[in-house]
Write a protein that holds these residues in place. Sequence first.
Motif, PDB file in Angstrom:
ATOM      1  N   ASP A 346      17.770   3.503 -12.719  1.00 18.86           N
ATOM      2  CA  ASP A 346      17.675   2.200 -12.060  1.00 18.86           C
ATOM      3  C   ASP A 346      16.361   1.486 -12.362  1.00 18.86           C
ATOM      4  O   ASP A 346      16.134   0.375 -11.905  1.00 18.86           O
ATOM      5  N   GLY A 347      15.480   2.142 -13.117  1.00 21.05           N
ATOM      6  CA  GLY A 347      14.214   1.499 -13.477  1.00 21.05           C
ATOM      7  C   GLY A 347      13.209   1.431 -12.347  1.00 21.05           C
ATOM      8  O   GLY A 347      12.201   0.743 -12.452  1.00 21.05           O
ATOM      9  N   ALA A 348      13.467   2.141 -11.247  1.00 19.92           N
ATOM     10  CA  ALA A 348      12.626   1.982 -10.059  1.00 19.92           C
ATOM     11  C   ALA A 348      11.552   3.053  -9.921  1.00 19.92           C
ATOM     12  O   ALA A 348      10.664   2.930  -9.092  1.00 19.92           O
TER      13      ALA A 348
ATOM     14  N   ASN B  60       2.823 -11.056  13.698  1.00 19.51           N
ATOM     15  CA  ASN B  60       2.177  -9.798  13.332  1.00 19.51           C
ATOM     16  C   ASN B  60       1.894  -8.898  14.524  1.00 19.51           C
ATOM     17  O   ASN B  60       1.691  -7.701  14.371  1.00 19.51           O
ATOM     18  N   GLY B  90      -3.282 -14.196   4.714  1.00 13.29           N
ATOM     19  CA  GLY B  90      -2.871 -12.793   4.826  1.00 13.29           C
ATOM     20  C   GLY B  90      -1.756 -12.557   5.833  1.00 13.29           C
ATOM     21  O   GLY B  90      -0.722 -11.959   5.515  1.00 13.29           O
ATOM     22  N   ARG B  91      -1.939 -13.057   7.060  1.00 17.20           N
ATOM     23  CA  ARG B  91      -0.921 -12.805   8.081  1.00 17.20           C
ATOM     24  C   ARG B  91       0.378 -13.533   7.745  1.00 17.20           C
ATOM     25  O   ARG B  91       1.474 -13.012   7.943  1.00 17.20           O
ATOM     26  N   VAL B  94       2.157 -11.584   5.086  1.00 15.36           N
ATOM     27  CA  VAL B  94       2.846 -10.408   5.620  1.00 15.36           C
ATOM     28  C   VAL B  94       4.133 -10.836   6.341  1.00 15.36           C
ATOM     29  O   VAL B  94       5.186 -10.206   6.199  1.00 15.36           O
ATOM     30  N   PRO B 120      -2.550  -9.757   0.710  1.00 13.73           N
ATOM     31  CA  PRO B 120      -2.102  -8.357   0.898  1.00 13.73           C
ATOM     32  C   PRO B 120      -0.582  -8.227   0.933  1.00 13.73           C
ATOM     33  O   PRO B 120      -0.042  -7.160   0.632  1.00 13.73           O
ATOM     34  N   ASP B 123       1.147  -6.785  -2.525  1.00 13.09           N
ATOM     35  CA  ASP B 123       1.304  -5.348  -2.748  1.00 13.09           C
ATOM     36  C   ASP B 123       2.311  -4.736  -1.780  1.00 13.09           C
ATOM     37  O   ASP B 123       3.030  -3.814  -2.123  1.00 13.09           O
ATOM     38  N   MET B 124       2.348  -5.278  -0.575  1.00 14.90           N
ATOM     39  CA  MET B 124       3.240  -4.695   0.426  1.00 14.90           C
ATOM     40  C   MET B 124       4.713  -4.983   0.141  1.00 14.90           C
ATOM     41  O   MET B 124       5.580  -4.182   0.458  1.00 14.90           O
ATOM     42  N   GLY B 173       8.445  -4.007  -9.958  1.00 12.83           N
ATOM     43  CA  GLY B 173       8.349  -2.583 -10.234  1.00 12.83           C
ATOM     44  C   GLY B 173       9.645  -2.016 -10.777  1.00 12.83           C
ATOM     45  O   GLY B 173       9.688  -0.889 -11.221  1.00 12.83           O
ATOM     46  N   ILE B 174      10.720  -2.813 -10.745  1.00 13.28           N
ATOM     47  CA  ILE B 174      11.982  -2.374 -11.344  1.00 13.28           C
ATOM     48  C   ILE B 174      11.891  -2.705 -12.831  1.00 13.28           C
ATOM     49  O   ILE B 174      11.766  -3.859 -13.220  1.00 13.28           O
ATOM     50  N   PRO B 208       0.462   2.015 -12.001  1.00 14.11           N
ATOM     51  CA  PRO B 208       0.661   2.047 -10.549  1.00 14.11           C
ATOM     52  C   PRO B 208      -0.692   2.146  -9.853  1.00 14.11           C
ATOM     53  O   PRO B 208      -1.633   2.725 -10.392  1.00 14.11           O
ATOM     54  N   PHE B 210      -3.269   3.541  -8.063  1.00 15.58           N
ATOM     55  CA  PHE B 210      -3.796   4.772  -7.492  1.00 15.58           C
ATOM     56  C   PHE B 210      -5.230   4.541  -7.067  1.00 15.58           C
ATOM     57  O   PHE B 210      -6.034   5.438  -7.039  1.00 15.58           O
ATOM     58  N   ASP B 211      -5.531   3.272  -6.778  1.00 17.38           N
ATOM     59  CA  ASP B 211      -6.900   2.927  -6.454  1.00 17.38           C
ATOM     60  C   ASP B 211      -7.227   3.418  -5.055  1.00 17.38           C
ATOM     61  O   ASP B 211      -7.212   2.672  -4.103  1.00 17.38           O
ATOM     62  N   ARG B 212      -7.486   4.688  -4.963  1.00 14.65           N
ATOM     63  CA  ARG B 212      -7.808   5.276  -3.674  1.00 14.65           C
ATOM     64  C   ARG B 212      -9.157   5.967  -3.767  1.00 14.65           C
ATOM     65  O   ARG B 212      -9.523   6.487  -4.817  1.00 14.65           O
TER      66      ARG B 212
ATOM     67  N   LYS C   3     -13.236   0.764   1.199  1.00 15.87           N
ATOM     68  CA  LYS C   3     -13.289   1.723   0.100  1.00 15.87           C
ATOM     69  C   LYS C   3     -14.661   1.757  -0.551  1.00 15.87           C
ATOM     70  O   LYS C   3     -15.171   2.814  -0.889  1.00 15.87           O
ATOM     71  N   THR C  24      -2.488  -0.451   2.692  1.00 17.92           N
ATOM     72  CA  THR C  24      -2.353  -0.963   1.326  1.00 17.92           C
ATOM     73  C   THR C  24      -3.705  -1.064   0.634  1.00 17.92           C
ATOM     74  O   THR C  24      -3.843  -0.701  -0.524  1.00 17.92           O
TER      75      THR C  24
END
Lengths: 426, 346, 77
Positions: A346-348, B60, B90-91, B94, B120, B123-124, B173-174, B208, B210-212, C3, C24
């Motif tokens: 599905d490309g997901a 919110n 932002g709000r 969301v 934000p 990304d959500m 992302g698909i 993806p 992974f900025d953590r 962060k 997020t």
Amino acid sequence: MKLELGIIKICDMQFGPESKIEGSTVFVNKEELQKIILEDEHLVSCEIDIAKPGESTRIIPVKDVIEPRVKVDGKGGVFPGWMSKVETVGTGRTNVLKGAAVVTTGKIVGFQEGIIDMSGEGAKYTPFSALNNLVLCLEPVEGTLQYAYEKSVRLAGLKAATYLGELAREIEAEEVRTYETPTLIEGIKLYPELPRVGYVLMLQSQGLLHDTYVYGVDIKHSLTTMIFPTETMDGAIISGNCVSACDKNTTYHHLNNPVIEDLFAQHGKTLNFVGVIITNENVYLADKERSSDWSAKLCAFLGLDGVIISQEGFGNPDTDLIMNCKKIEAKGIKTVIITDEYAGRDGASQSLADADVAADAVVTGGNANTVIQLPKMDKIIGHIESVNVIAGGWDGSLRPDGTIEAELQVITGATNEMGFNRFSAR
Amino acid sequence: MIRIVHYINQFYAGKGGEEMANLPPEKIEGFVGPGMAFNAGFKGEAEIVATVYCGDSYFNENEGAVDVVMGLIKEENPDIVICGPAFNAGRYGVACGTVAAAVREQLEIPSITGMYEENPGVDMFKSKTIIVKTRNSAAGMRDAVKSMVPLTLKLAKGEELGTPAAEGYFSTGIRKGLFEEKRGSQRAVDMLLKKLAGEPFETEYPMPQFDRVDPSPAIADLASATIALVTSGGIVPKGNPDHIESSSASRYGKYDIEGVDALSGATEETAHGGYDPVAANLDPNRVLPVDVLRDMEKEGIIGKLHRYYYTTVGNGTAVASAKKYAEAIGKELIADGVQAVILTST
Amino acid sequence: MVKEIEKTGIPVVHMCTVVPISLTVGANRIVPTIAIPHPLGNPALPEAEEKALRRGLVTKALKALQTPVDKQTVFEE
């Protein structure tokens, strides 16, 4: 180092009493070639067939594809370490049968051999559907170990390609393409203003039928090293590789490495193409660390400004790719990586097994998990039942009516990570 | 005729700014505010049949808000729902993302929204709806409508969208296959030349996120620890001496609270332009709890409340700027021997 | 912001109302607060009660700072 490629255009291939090239047609004496191939004690039979563009023909399971070439001037011979001595190649002139290829098939060796369809949906994804293919269907003597069989098939392909190449030895090519790499010092003097660009060519070396050879050396036993780009055009690198069909680099890909071609095209114009670094993709973490350290070290040593990194295969090699990218970027050298994706049907899903923010410039050959439908073909060369077991196929991929449903993975060269194709994903 | 419901906030509905941010969901027939430009853009192919709006704070802060909004939308039996665009709010982002995602999930019809890349909400929700890239403020409304109109029509008709880059939306992302004009190696060389020249280039596969950052170790001895207060809520000395902007802050402030037992409406205020300032202006401890921490310091629960607090305005401030301020703040905190930070956001 | 400060090795607790945004953006220790305009207060309450509420939230934040975590953690209670 300077090499001229004499381009001999091949538009047709036929069997005939005498092997020769006439105009743009190759004639092949089947019996003569069979005899040469069957000198190998491990092979019991060698069926030879021809598959042309547009035909309703399916070749399965494809092991390797090789372009016929012959060295007509300069040191050494094509496929050094196999068909010639190990003398350094990449200079002088080499004649190329452009538009022709040798394709090897036969009883399946690994699970990761592929399909070439000469027409229909599948033909769109493989560059080999556009070639006149001399197909060798090779069967092993009973009891032959798979390693020995793989080697025999590999050599049979090289022998046939060399045999066809020899037919062009005396032909004066109408089109000659010249490729030249200056020494480091000359390059700096010639193009002081241009960015210095290198190419890190990752070679599959996981063992168990996933190997690549350089001048006859199994690259998994080598440290990261360097090669002149023109050496690859004489067959210095060959595939002994059964990784997933879609993203394995066949010997044809190594002979016609598109990154090398496209960097040469810009050489002296927008960039200074300094050279090629070859590195492996081994199975041990220490090897991965060491090899990628060496890639980065050599890039820095060469004073490169930018690097293109191409991958082969997927899964744990994604880590090698990211390590190379990250470590080279850490030296202050800009990178672009070429990969392909396994994002699920599905490309997901996440496309790569590894990731890093340093990899901010990615070219992709598409999602190998994409499900495709292939029509029935009138003619099958090889063993059609393999589709149910090769990577990307499943039990039932082959339907009773001869059509196939499988993942794109099954198509040879479909998501090539040297950037050979136009297929991609977003 | 394609039936559209438009979701917007209280401000775009003309009901007022932050002082009305607590407005519960309501609905009117037809369009209002940005809906007018959308409706004109559809040139009769589609029509906004109703507009649902809600205060951003209300949405919110009240879990049930989305259900009420969804109820109002469902009654109209739309073919597609447009939310926002929310730009860099932002709000609002969301809220738009939440509604757009719920529309797809619950009503199984397409939805579309628009946001600035640093909202934000991007990304959500980018994997859950189509989010068109917009500028960072309502000044980009015309452009936003222009790019959202054709996509809205395509989605409503069930047509395939082009690539995110070509159509101007955030990748969901698909991954979808396509044939490029140039082969991959040529694209790699082009990309490298751009990267080398410092020109913008578009990666074909964004890594993806992974900025953590690894969590820092816990503080071992609270009773001897120096705790610093940092806020993105914009609490500043009255009169905002450093002129920190109410939105897209270009600086941060550092203020001495030595000997201050509690912040007070007489001496502090908020410079933040993104929320109703009344409560914070009456009692700034509601954003920056100096009073409580000072008590705890006296009681010996914490070692010390750090002498300075740091403040900036999170409203519409670029991530890159916030990052820069925080880096500088972090360095000073280390130098001053601070052991832990309480960061409050509004 | 969270962060960048945390990168220095100092633990940071993020006190905020819209927890999903905090998740997020990558805060590691998160304490949910009351409302956007008054995260650490509630104007509807009498002064003493409001301060007690605030003290409760700050206590929770201090607890978070004293708790070792290995991933993003929301301190609900």
